[in-house]
Design a protein around this motif. Sequence first.
Motif, PDB file in Angstrom:
ATOM      1  N   THR A   1     -29.552  38.806 -68.331  1.00 45.29           N
ATOM      2  CA  THR A   1     -29.295  38.417 -67.021  1.00 45.29           C
ATOM      3  C   THR A   1     -30.313  37.254 -66.730  1.00 45.29           C
TER       4      THR A   1
ATOM      5  N   ILE B   1     -30.967  34.708 -63.436  1.00 45.95           N
ATOM      6  CA  ILE B   1     -31.046  34.752 -62.125  1.00 45.95           C
ATOM      7  C   ILE B   1     -31.694  33.301 -61.495  1.00 45.95           C
ATOM      8  N   GLU B   2     -31.085  32.482 -60.687  1.00 46.73           N
ATOM      9  CA  GLU B   2     -31.582  31.518 -60.015  1.00 46.73           C
ATOM     10  C   GLU B   2     -31.565  31.682 -58.697  1.00 46.73           C
TER      11      GLU B   2
ATOM     12  N   ASP C   1     -38.035  28.103 -55.222  1.00 46.53           N
ATOM     13  CA  ASP C   1     -37.006  28.205 -56.271  1.00 46.53           C
ATOM     14  C   ASP C   1     -37.519  28.906 -57.392  1.00 46.53           C
TER      15      ASP C   1
ATOM     16  N   ARG D   1     -28.442  31.670 -56.329  1.00 45.63           N
ATOM     17  CA  ARG D   1     -27.888  30.484 -56.502  1.00 45.63           C
ATOM     18  C   ARG D   1     -26.755  30.251 -57.672  1.00 45.63           C
ATOM     19  N   ARG D   2     -27.383  31.082 -58.770  1.00 46.54           N
ATOM     20  CA  ARG D   2     -26.709  31.413 -59.909  1.00 46.54           C
ATOM     21  C   ARG D   2     -26.986  32.417 -60.742  1.00 46.54           C
ATOM     22  N   VAL D   3     -26.054  33.003 -61.312  1.00 43.31           N
ATOM     23  CA  VAL D   3     -26.289  34.390 -62.057  1.00 43.31           C
ATOM     24  C   VAL D   3     -25.472  34.294 -63.297  1.00 43.31           C
ATOM     25  N   GLU D   4     -26.253  34.267 -64.628  1.00 38.88           N
ATOM     26  CA  GLU D   4     -25.398  34.234 -65.880  1.00 38.88           C
ATOM     27  C   GLU D   4     -25.755  35.553 -66.525  1.00 38.88           C
TER      28      GLU D   4
END
Length: 177
Positions: free
Chosen positions: A45, A47-48, A83, A117-120
């Motif tokens: 995973t 994660i940003e 960030d 902000r983003r999860v992939e």
Amino acid sequence: MMKTNIDFSSKFLKANLISILFFTMSVLLIFFKGLNFGIDFKGGTLIELRSESKNVNISEIRSSLNSLNLGDVNVKEFGNKGDYLIKVEQKEQNNSELIPQIKKTLTSNLNSEINFRRVENVGPKVSAELLQSGIIAISLSLLAMLFYIWIRFEWQFSIGSIVALFHDIIITIGIFS
């Protein structure tokens, strides 16, 4: 004018012994230890996140995530202050509680509001395809170099340069292992 005279012949045996030692150690490391593939090749995973507090540092995030026993965790700072990019190794197939658990742990341990902000997710199928594509690309480029060397030089010299090329590649992979 100073004349430099280096006797390379006297260092031939020592250099070859060192080379054989490095080559043997590299082959043994590759065979027994293998390569440590990153999250991109194993699945996991990405994660940003952004921390509202600018006083948070990478070591605090890493220690908070290590308390969760997530496996291989990679934390990098990028972009603006606060960030971060976190890569977490995939241990379980469908852990729907992973992201909320990470957010809760980071928020409580860092005393800061955390925004994802983003999860992939990178699955094992994508990782296997990426690994296979990488191996094919490296093999084709190596074959192209070998073909060029074979055509460009006389066969006696090309065999020596091809052996030297394999020697250098094996030692480089051994260093990464």
